[in-house]
Design a protein around this motif. Structure first.
Motif, PDB file in Angstrom:
ATOM      1  N   UNK A  47       0.855  -1.116   0.078  1.00 17.12           N
ATOM      2  CA  UNK A  47       0.099   0.083  -0.112  1.00 17.12           C
ATOM      3  C   UNK A  47       0.895   1.238   0.066  1.00 17.12           C
ATOM      4  N   UNK A  48       1.936   1.031   0.405  1.00 18.48           N
ATOM      5  CA  UNK A  48       3.141   2.291   0.439  1.00 18.48           C
ATOM      6  C   UNK A  48       2.543   3.447   1.058  1.00 18.48           C
ATOM      7  N   UNK A  49       1.859   3.270   2.190  1.00 21.55           N
ATOM      8  CA  UNK A  49       1.236   4.438   2.903  1.00 21.55           C
ATOM      9  C   UNK A  49       2.162   5.740   3.168  1.00 21.55           C
ATOM     10  N   UNK A  50       3.480   5.309   3.507  1.00 17.94           N
ATOM     11  CA  UNK A  50       4.467   6.498   3.561  1.00 17.94           C
ATOM     12  C   UNK A  50       4.732   7.456   2.244  1.00 17.94           C
ATOM     13  N   UNK A  51       4.686   6.628   1.114  1.00 20.54           N
ATOM     14  CA  UNK A  51       4.691   7.167  -0.063  1.00 20.54           C
ATOM     15  C   UNK A  51       3.624   7.899  -0.605  1.00 20.54           C
ATOM     16  N   UNK A  53       1.628   9.674   1.473  1.00 23.87           N
ATOM     17  CA  UNK A  53       1.668  10.894   2.015  1.00 23.87           C
ATOM     18  C   UNK A  53       2.759  11.801   1.535  1.00 23.87           C
ATOM     19  N   UNK A  54       4.153  11.286   1.253  1.00 23.00           N
ATOM     20  CA  UNK A  54       5.069  11.990   0.514  1.00 23.00           C
ATOM     21  C   UNK A  54       4.600  12.497  -0.685  1.00 23.00           C
ATOM     22  N   UNK A  55       4.005  11.726  -1.549  1.00 22.43           N
ATOM     23  CA  UNK A  55       3.539  12.429  -2.895  1.00 22.43           C
ATOM     24  C   UNK A  55       2.568  13.374  -2.925  1.00 22.43           C
ATOM     25  N   UNK A  70      11.598   8.813   5.448  1.00 24.55           N
ATOM     26  CA  UNK A  70      12.250   7.530   5.429  1.00 24.55           C
ATOM     27  C   UNK A  70      11.314   6.465   5.581  1.00 24.55           C
ATOM     28  N   UNK A  71      10.032   6.751   5.839  1.00 27.15           N
ATOM     29  CA  UNK A  71       8.921   5.521   5.938  1.00 27.15           C
ATOM     30  C   UNK A  71       8.760   5.142   4.502  1.00 27.15           C
ATOM     31  N   UNK A  72       8.682   6.211   3.678  1.00 25.12           N
ATOM     32  CA  UNK A  72       8.385   5.621   2.279  1.00 25.12           C
ATOM     33  C   UNK A  72       9.479   4.976   1.507  1.00 25.12           C
ATOM     34  N   UNK A  77      11.785   0.136  -0.235  1.00 25.46           N
ATOM     35  CA  UNK A  77      12.970  -0.928  -0.377  1.00 25.46           C
ATOM     36  C   UNK A  77      12.604  -2.197   0.039  1.00 25.46           C
ATOM     37  N   UNK A  78      11.665  -2.356   1.011  1.00 28.00           N
ATOM     38  CA  UNK A  78      10.939  -3.676   1.602  1.00 28.00           C
ATOM     39  C   UNK A  78      10.317  -4.477   0.346  1.00 28.00           C
TER      40      UNK A  78
END
Length: 151
Positions: A47-51, A53-55, A70-72, A77-78
């Motif tokens: 789901x890339x929740x950090x990404x 938010x970042x985007x 960092x979260x994104x 990377x995971x």
């Protein structure tokens, strides 16, 4: 005489190449390393929740907190199969559009154009310095789908 030999050799080569392309599904979305990323085969899309938010923050011109970045990057990377990273970013982007009710319009959020959000999402691997391959074989930092209008 040698022209006939070259002609028949090329014809035979084309016949074999065409047969192999049909057999192995060339030009199919279900062939190649990216086929392992297909949710219909059991792959779980991140789901890339950090990404997300970042985007959204980057698109409206806001400062992205270090923790969000960092979260994104960690979430991206995971994703063990690097062939799946751009696909998961594309899925994330489509879900953001759906969440915000974006259709063919130009503005996704106030002050954020759809094209800008797409390019921002496509460049996440470069920002995070997370490797992604492209079907061309290049290890570019921007997802290849950024060039297509339907994403």
């Amino acid at each position: 005489m040698w022209m006939k030999t070259v002609f028949w050799g090329l014809l035979l080569f084309m016949l074999v190449a065409t047969t192999m392309a049909v057999e192995y599904g060339a030009r199919s979305h279900n062939s190649g390393p990216w086929s392992w990323c297909d949710p219909t085969t059991g792959y779980k899309v991140s789901t890339l929740t950090g990404c997300r938010a970042m985007v959204k923050l980057q698109c409206v011109g806001s400062q992205v907190p270090e923790a969000v970045l960092r979260d994104c990057c960690q979430q991206l990377a995971n994703i063990n199969n690097e062939w799946c990273r751009c696909g998961d970013l594309s899925s994330m982007l489509r879900s953001v559009y759906q969440e915000l009710g974006v259709r063919e319009g130009k503005e996704v959020l106030p002050g954020c154009l759809k094209e800008v959000m797409k390019l921002t999402a496509a460049s996440v691997p470069e920002v995070c310095k997370v490797p992604i391959p492209n079907p061309s074989g290049d290890r570019a930092g921007v997802c290849y789908w950024a060039a297509y209008p339907d994403v």
